[in-house]
Design an enzyme around this catalytic site. Structure first.
Site, PDB file in Angstrom:
ATOM      1  CE1 TYR A  11      -3.238  -2.787   0.933  1.00  0.00           C
ATOM      2  CE2 TYR A  11      -3.542  -2.567   2.980  1.00  0.00           C
ATOM      3  CZ  TYR A  11      -3.223  -3.229   1.962  1.00  0.00           C
ATOM      4  OH  TYR A  11      -4.256  -4.780   2.546  1.00  0.00           O
ATOM      5  CG  HIS A  26      -0.873  -8.748   2.149  1.00  0.00           C
ATOM      6  ND1 HIS A  26      -0.456  -7.392   1.497  1.00  0.00           N
ATOM      7  CD2 HIS A  26      -2.025  -8.916   1.537  1.00  0.00           C
ATOM      8  CE1 HIS A  26      -1.624  -6.760   1.085  1.00  0.00           C
ATOM      9  NE2 HIS A  26      -2.434  -7.283   1.091  1.00  0.00           N
TER      10      HIS A  26
HETATM   11  N1  LIG Z   1      -5.490  -8.247   3.207  1.00  0.00           N
HETATM   12  C1  LIG Z   1      -6.203  -7.694   2.065  1.00  0.00           C
HETATM   13  O1  LIG Z   1      -5.580  -8.597   1.056  1.00  0.00           O
HETATM   14  C2  LIG Z   1      -6.858  -6.187   2.039  1.00  0.00           C
HETATM   15  C3  LIG Z   1      -7.313  -6.255   0.399  1.00  0.00           C
HETATM   16  C4  LIG Z   1      -8.268  -5.107   0.040  1.00  0.00           C
HETATM   17  C5  LIG Z   1      -8.001  -4.677   2.117  1.00  0.00           C
HETATM   18  N2  LIG Z   1      -7.121  -4.134   2.356  1.00  0.00           N
HETATM   19  C6  LIG Z   1      -8.261  -3.812   3.794  1.00  0.00           C
HETATM   20  O2  LIG Z   1      -9.357  -3.117   4.042  1.00  0.00           O
HETATM   21  C7  LIG Z   1      -9.082  -1.749   4.321  1.00  0.00           C
HETATM   22  C8  LIG Z   1     -10.945  -1.938   3.854  1.00  0.00           C
HETATM   23  O3  LIG Z   1     -11.149  -1.651   2.334  1.00  0.00           O
HETATM   24  P1  LIG Z   1     -11.151  -1.850   1.327  1.00  0.00           P
HETATM   25  O4  LIG Z   1     -10.981   0.184   0.746  1.00  0.00           O
HETATM   26  O5  LIG Z   1     -11.152  -1.915   0.146  1.00  0.00           O
HETATM   27  O6  LIG Z   1     -13.016  -1.190   0.777  1.00  0.00           O
HETATM   28  P2  LIG Z   1     -14.298  -0.196   2.336  1.00  0.00           P
HETATM   29  O7  LIG Z   1     -13.850  -0.042   3.811  1.00  0.00           O
HETATM   30  O8  LIG Z   1     -15.071  -1.464   2.083  1.00  0.00           O
HETATM   31  O9  LIG Z   1     -13.910   0.923   1.517  1.00  0.00           O
HETATM   32  C9  LIG Z   1     -13.567   2.018   1.578  1.00  0.00           C
HETATM   33  C10 LIG Z   1     -14.550   2.817   0.728  1.00  0.00           C
HETATM   34  O10 LIG Z   1     -16.078   3.829   1.300  1.00  0.00           O
HETATM   35  C11 LIG Z   1     -15.769   4.671   0.755  1.00  0.00           C
HETATM   36  N3  LIG Z   1     -16.533   5.279   2.787  1.00  0.00           N
HETATM   37  C12 LIG Z   1     -15.723   4.516   3.766  1.00  0.00           C
HETATM   38  N4  LIG Z   1     -16.879   4.998   5.047  1.00  0.00           N
HETATM   39  C13 LIG Z   1     -17.774   5.966   3.953  1.00  0.00           C
HETATM   40  C14 LIG Z   1     -19.418   6.183   5.024  1.00  0.00           C
HETATM   41  N5  LIG Z   1     -19.675   6.080   6.209  1.00  0.00           N
HETATM   42  N6  LIG Z   1     -20.468   7.142   4.500  1.00  0.00           N
HETATM   43  C15 LIG Z   1     -20.517   5.923   2.472  1.00  0.00           C
HETATM   44  N7  LIG Z   1     -18.833   5.984   1.746  1.00  0.00           N
HETATM   45  C16 LIG Z   1     -17.596   5.209   2.999  1.00  0.00           C
HETATM   46  C17 LIG Z   1     -14.627   4.979   1.718  1.00  0.00           C
HETATM   47  O11 LIG Z   1     -14.766   6.677   0.782  1.00  0.00           O
HETATM   48  P3  LIG Z   1     -14.285   7.922   1.816  1.00  0.00           P
HETATM   49  O12 LIG Z   1     -12.856   7.970   1.876  1.00  0.00           O
HETATM   50  O13 LIG Z   1     -14.762   8.771   0.699  1.00  0.00           O
HETATM   51  O14 LIG Z   1     -14.773   7.675   3.166  1.00  0.00           O
HETATM   52  C18 LIG Z   1     -13.748   4.223   0.281  1.00  0.00           C
HETATM   53  O15 LIG Z   1     -13.853   4.909  -0.896  1.00  0.00           O
HETATM   54  C19 LIG Z   1      -8.083  -1.259   2.700  1.00  0.00           C
HETATM   55  O16 LIG Z   1      -7.805   0.267   3.872  1.00  0.00           O
HETATM   56  C20 LIG Z   1      -6.990  -1.913   3.439  1.00  0.00           C
HETATM   57  O17 LIG Z   1      -6.159  -2.057   4.372  1.00  0.00           O
HETATM   58  C21 LIG Z   1      -7.199  -5.278   2.781  1.00  0.00           C
END
Ligand SMILES: NC(=O)c1ccc[n+]([C@@H]2O[C@H](COP(=O)([O-])OP(=O)(O)OC[C@H]3O[C@@H](n4cnc5c(N)ncnc54)[C@H](OP(=O)(O)O)[C@@H]3O)[C@@H](O)[C@H]2O)c1
Length: 234
Positions: free
Chosen positions: A8, A66
């Site tokens: 990241y 990961h």
């Molecule tokens: N281990 C792995 O392989 C792996 C893979 C993918 C992700 N991850 C981790 O998981 C974390 C989260 O996953 P993700 O980023 O894929 O998806 P997520 O958390 O489901 O969604 C993030 C999105 O949702 C929006 N959001 C957040 N809160 C909100 C709310 N209350 N109302 C409306 N929209 C909202 C954010 O926009 P705003 O910024 O505008 O709030 C952003 O665009 C990542 O940051 C990463 O650290 C790990």
């Protein structure tokens, strides 16, 4: 709790922010991960040292593999055994895995005798991995849910809208509460303060059994992230 990873490219900036803030180190929970290209003993040790130096910290709270190496289980096992060593050395407080299936977790436990604390996987109502969740619960492994709100892409769906009205919450808050009811740990990402405040404001109500079941039924086995896209995608 801040989820970082080498891929990241956020460790340096998180380290800088942590040092600039007045929050003591023990008030933070920092996760990082070992990228697939750094699997294997020497590379894993070097990789964590590099992460710690970017974070300007002498330990992380959680260190994850990961992705399991798709072709070589022995390589992922060697990485896991190195994580066990690193935990003994105090360089991480807890160790776990990410994107592991039940089979790979079981093989890892059988070969090492050590149970991961966490399996970080994609998990949300549209990908309700019930079997993986119940297996992990039976082993005392906590599921940490990534993409827990499916990036807010399906907030118009029912029953989210109805439940949001009933509880005077947003559909995103309803999804996050569903995680809490199932004992999964959602890690929503947000770059806006308003969303962050909203995402933590889910501890003053609960969903009943029928409502949880109605949300379980939203499952479509829908994945944002496929193993074929990994590890370059994430
Ligand atoms: N281990 C792995 O392989 C792996 C893979 C993918 C992700 N991850 C981790 O998981 C974390 C989260 O996953 P993700 O980023 O894929 O998806 P997520 O958390 O489901 O969604 C993030 C999105 O949702 C929006 N959001 C957040 N809160 C909100 C709310 N209350 N109302 C409306 N929209 C909202 C954010 O926009 P705003 O910024 O505008 O709030 C952003 O665009 C990542 O940051 C990463 O650290 C790990």
């Amino acid at each position: 709790m801040i989820d970082t990873a080498q891929s990241y490219d956020n460790e340096k900036i998180v380290g800088e922010a942590a040092h600039e803030s007045s929050i003591p180190r023990e008030g933070l929970f920092i996760t990082t991960k070992i990228q697939d290209k750094h699997q294997g003993r020497a590379s894993t040790i070097e990789s964590l040292n590099d992460s710690l130096s970017k974070l300007k910290m002498d330990y992380v709270d959680l260190l994850l593999i990961h992705w399991p190496n798709m072709e070589k289980f022995d390589l992922s096992l060697e990485t896991w055994q190195t994580l066990i060593e690193l935990k003994h050395q105090g360089k991480t407080r807890a160790i776990g895995v990410s994107n592991y299936t039940q089979d790979v977790i079981q093989k890892t436990i059988d070969a090492s005798g050590v149970i991961p604390s966490i399996n970080q996987v994609e998990f949300h109502p549209f990908l309700y991995q019930e079997d993986l969740l119940s297996y992990c619960k039976s082993k005392g492994i906590r599921i940490q849910a990534y993409s827990p709100i499916l990036r807010a892409k399906r907030t118009e769906d029912q029953p989210l809208q109805t439940l949001a009205k009933k509880y005077s919450k947003t559909p995103v808050q309803i999804i996050l509460r569903w995680h809490i009811e199932h004992g999964t740990i959602p890690i929503p990402r947000s770059s806006t303060r308003q969303h962050m405040m909203e995402n933590i404001d889910i501890f003053d109500y609960s969903l009943n059994e029928c409502e949880i079941e109605a949300m379980d039924a939203m499952d479509e086995d829908f994945r944002l992230i496929h193993p074929a896209k990994a590890p370059d995608a994430w």
